[in-house]
Design an enzyme around this catalytic site. Sequence first.
Site, PDB file in Angstrom:
ATOM      1  N   SER A 145     -21.731   7.594 -31.067  1.00 12.20           N
ATOM      2  CA  SER A 145     -20.902   6.829 -30.142  1.00 12.20           C
ATOM      3  C   SER A 145     -21.018   5.324 -30.403  1.00 12.20           C
ATOM      4  O   SER A 145     -20.661   4.859 -31.470  1.00 12.20           O
ATOM      5  CB  SER A 145     -21.281   7.177 -28.700  1.00 12.20           C
ATOM      6  OG  SER A 145     -20.403   6.588 -27.780  1.00 12.20           O
ATOM      7  N   ASP A 304     -14.649   2.211 -29.265  1.00 15.69           N
ATOM      8  CA  ASP A 304     -15.926   2.355 -29.948  1.00 15.69           C
ATOM      9  C   ASP A 304     -15.777   3.308 -31.135  1.00 15.69           C
ATOM     10  O   ASP A 304     -14.695   3.889 -31.340  1.00 15.69           O
ATOM     11  CB  ASP A 304     -17.009   2.821 -28.972  1.00 15.69           C
ATOM     12  CG  ASP A 304     -16.779   4.214 -28.420  1.00 15.69           C
ATOM     13  OD1 ASP A 304     -15.644   4.707 -28.493  1.00 15.69           O
ATOM     14  OD2 ASP A 304     -17.745   4.819 -27.915  1.00 15.69           O
ATOM     15  N   ASP A 306     -16.410   6.344 -32.037  1.00 19.88           N
ATOM     16  CA  ASP A 306     -15.840   7.692 -31.922  1.00 19.88           C
ATOM     17  C   ASP A 306     -14.649   7.734 -30.976  1.00 19.88           C
ATOM     18  O   ASP A 306     -14.140   8.806 -30.641  1.00 19.88           O
ATOM     19  CB  ASP A 306     -16.901   8.715 -31.526  1.00 19.88           C
ATOM     20  CG  ASP A 306     -17.394   8.553 -30.097  1.00 19.88           C
ATOM     21  OD1 ASP A 306     -17.487   7.399 -29.631  1.00 19.88           O
ATOM     22  OD2 ASP A 306     -17.695   9.568 -29.442  1.00 19.88           O
ATOM     23  N   ASP A 308     -13.966   7.144 -27.760  1.00 16.32           N
ATOM     24  CA  ASP A 308     -13.872   7.702 -26.410  1.00 16.32           C
ATOM     25  C   ASP A 308     -13.995   6.620 -25.336  1.00 16.32           C
ATOM     26  O   ASP A 308     -13.674   6.855 -24.180  1.00 16.32           O
ATOM     27  CB  ASP A 308     -14.895   8.826 -26.184  1.00 16.32           C
ATOM     28  CG  ASP A 308     -16.339   8.381 -26.338  1.00 16.32           C
ATOM     29  OD1 ASP A 308     -16.583   7.216 -26.696  1.00 16.32           O
ATOM     30  OD2 ASP A 308     -17.239   9.219 -26.102  1.00 16.32           O
TER      31      ASP A 308
END
Length: 589
Positions: A145, A304, A306, A308
Amino acid sequence: MSDFMTKYNEWCNNGYFAEEDRKELESIAGDEKEIEDRFYKDLEFGTGGLRGILGMGTNRINIYTIRKATQGLANFINKKGSAPRGVAIAYDSRRKSEQLAREAAACLNGNGIKTYLFSVLTPTPELSFAVRQLDCIAGIVITASHNPPEYNGYKVYWEDGAQITAPIDEEIINEVNAVTDFEEVKIMPEGEARIKNLFHIIGYDMDDKYIAAMKRMSLDEGEIAKVADDLTIVYTPFNGTGNIPVRRLLNELGFKKVYAVEEQENPDPDFKTLEYPNPEDPKAFTLAIKLAKEKDADIILATDPDADRLGVYVKDLKTGEYQSFTGNMSAMIIAEYCLSRRRQRGVLHEKDSEIQKESGLTGALITTVVSTNMAKAMADEYNLEYIEVLTGFKFIGEQIKFFEQRKNFYYEFGFEESYGCLVGTHARDKDAPMAVLMLCEAAAYYKDKGLTLIDQMNNIYEKYGYYLEAQKSITMKGADGAKEIAAIMERLRNNPPKNFGSFKVTEIVDYKTNRYENVVTGESKLTGLPTSNVLYFALEGDAWCCARPSGTEPKIKFYTGVKGENTEDAKEQMAALQAAVLEVAGIKN
């Protein structure tokens, strides 16, 4: 010899581990502190999966710890008899992400379980979407993340598209912990898995379906076209997975003036222009703000690695500077836009509305216990059910599953304070591309009415109250840090304060013991939520504070919230409350 040194020597001398990996361990010979940090424990498979620093060791992310976790997951899936349904696997732009994703696939294939691997790096919410599209039993995302570059991780999703929750999470954890020998891990080469029809690649058609699903949630009635030549957007994917889907989405919606931050546009596992690829970090926006000033942008968006989480900055026309929006602020902007427009259209499932009576489903707004209390006021305004869950978007995704099973509520909106929200139920995790769609659509809608998003945020404060929230994270690394975090939580738990500075405690909720206590009336009851190491203190004046150790980083987090009479009053209250919380916790600021 200490346990950690015994493990270290075993890894150095065991031929199971590749020679180059053993050389990495040999390079730290004599550095007892480094050896201890790598081997003092096994990297814990928590309720969401694994996250840690890349490298060799039991307390690190590497192909061996990933294999062990996947073998445990495979054992659980096979006990369920669900191998034919398969597992979808995605990965982000971090170091070794694709390699780790393929190792997970090889292990699942070795256990007779089908896998569907994305061919390129992919946003986490698209993995959530794909699990249900492919009718998989589970999903895996290789990502850390928003963590620093030296991290990577492994998140597990279940058949509903949400991250694993009770009782599935504990059952999988037990299976992972039962794998005590790396020799137990089964691996199948990719070529053999292809021949046996176990290994599959997910093509670009999944991207098309994901984009189409998001576009169906649009509430636009031509507002974008009205301001397409005037609304300017700067976007940065922080060298992660968001670049292609976000820019494609904005293009197909009709936004014409979208500019990407060139230095952060393409995948880069080292995040060379970022100390910390986190949309909560103001320093991460340095280049984006520079570009925004060059282009005279209305809004700045950042996802960010990834994709999400969404970070937002908006131009203040009075000062010419760019103002940051917290995760609570951007969520409230999106929620107010969606709920008000749905009410206008007569499709909001508010209590006693025609659509609610026809469907039998009351709309619900879901958030977490550490998010803004404004959400409750907004739910009341729109006659929606208000539901609070524990920290972690997986609990919001779980509520959607419950709604479908029980046929009692209709999902209207869900968010958490940590820069994540979900519009629609195409995914069951926070979805930054979807948030981009709605935020930009809202910006177009309000711009057509002569309002910036700052103007609209001020309108929301006037409507609901001047709520302000903040979070303070204290990093405490290593074994000593873990002990200190535990000690802080125990002090607060065993000797709960009666006040934080001038803020008197009115309610205490201990989610670890599952107890709620009203300090004023003496009422005590169960929380009704899963157990979690979280302490929540309700304070007078609609203020609150919360302490929670991070589940993915060596940190303890303190959340605070206040409601002021105006902006300045809220800021003054917040400063006083934050100082008081740290003082009570015994932390020097």
